[in-house]
Design a protein around this motif. Sequence first.
Motif, short mmCIF file in Angstrom:
data_model
loop_
_atom_site.label_atom_id
_atom_site.label_comp_id
_atom_site.label_asym_id
_atom_site.label_seq_id
_atom_site.Cartn_x
_atom_site.Cartn_y
_atom_site.Cartn_z
N ASP A 129 1.38 -10.32 -97.32
CA ASP A 129 2.49 -9.26 -97.43
C ASP A 129 3.65 -9.96 -98.42
O ASP A 129 4.19 -9.34 -99.16
CB ASP A 129 3.34 -9.20 -95.96
N ASP A 132 2.46 -9.45 -102.02
CA ASP A 132 2.43 -8.24 -102.49
C ASP A 132 4.10 -8.07 -103.00
O ASP A 132 4.18 -7.18 -103.63
CB ASP A 132 2.32 -7.08 -101.29
N GLY A 135 3.91 -9.44 -106.31
CA GLY A 135 2.93 -8.94 -107.37
C GLY A 135 2.13 -9.69 -107.99
O GLY A 135 2.64 -10.61 -108.97
N ARG A 162 -5.25 -14.11 -99.03
CA ARG A 162 -5.25 -12.60 -98.61
C ARG A 162 -5.46 -12.35 -97.10
O ARG A 162 -5.36 -11.21 -96.96
CB ARG A 162 -5.82 -11.67 -99.55
#
Length: 237
Positions: A129, A132, A135, A162
């Motif tokens: 998270d 994300d 990026g 991840r």
Amino acid sequence: MSNEDARRARGTPVGRRVVLGMLGLGAAGVAVGTSLQRGVNSALAPVGQLGDVLPGAGDGFRYYSVVGGVPRRTAADYKLTVGGLVRKPQTFTMADLAALPQTRLTRDFQCVTGWRVPEVMWAGVALPDLLDVVGVSGAARAVRFTSFDGVYTESLTLEQARRRDVVVASEMLGGPVTHDHGGPVRLFVAPMYGYKSLKWLGGIELTDKVITGYWERRGYDVDAWVGRSNGRDDAPT
Ligand SMILES: Nc1nc2c(c(=O)[nH]1)N[C@H]1C(S)=C(S)[C@@H](COP(=O)(O)O)O[C@H]1N2
Ligand SMILES: [Mo]
């Protein structure tokens, strides 16, 4: 490898002197250990539980640090820098982290030297998270973690990073992560041995290859899966 490292690599339970040595206290630490041990013995407590009188004790964990003193960061002055091969490098305060989706999980904590704390509660931001938010750039293949203790580092491949059971943890054992446990924010890598769970997390950097961490440069496996690394077939008891 030193004898101490070799013992750790074999997974033989370590004695107090070894643990005190890891605190970086040297001869002074051993002397303190001896006097503590005398006190505990005279109180008829089992010698094996001597660790319980050291900082961070009573919760089943042993306090580990490769440096003698770590600067204290409060929730108010804590900052986490995320950069490297990312599209939007960013510095996160505790409030920034708290505003992100929170992940809770309960997992055993297993040190490669053989001690384990069953069913520890952890909470914080799942690493995917956080990735994300900044990026991940196309060229990134791995993640490097640095500690504000100034010395300890760790790594994960991007694939490992991840996983949803890798957490940038602000809570453990049902409360804020204490200073001794690596607070205000530490890493928790649930499927791997404890040395991957870097304490006093200060920086996360996306890299084009794995940069091996502190214990990994001293002979420990980079892929530290519990029960499947460091010469073990079964998770130790
Ligand atoms: N910065 C830092 N992180 C660290 C370590 C350390 O010495 N320094 N020790 C590792 C090891 S080997 C273990 S088992 C756990 C221990 O966590 P604890 O001190 O909260 O028990 O932290 C890991 N993270
Ligand atoms: Mo460990």
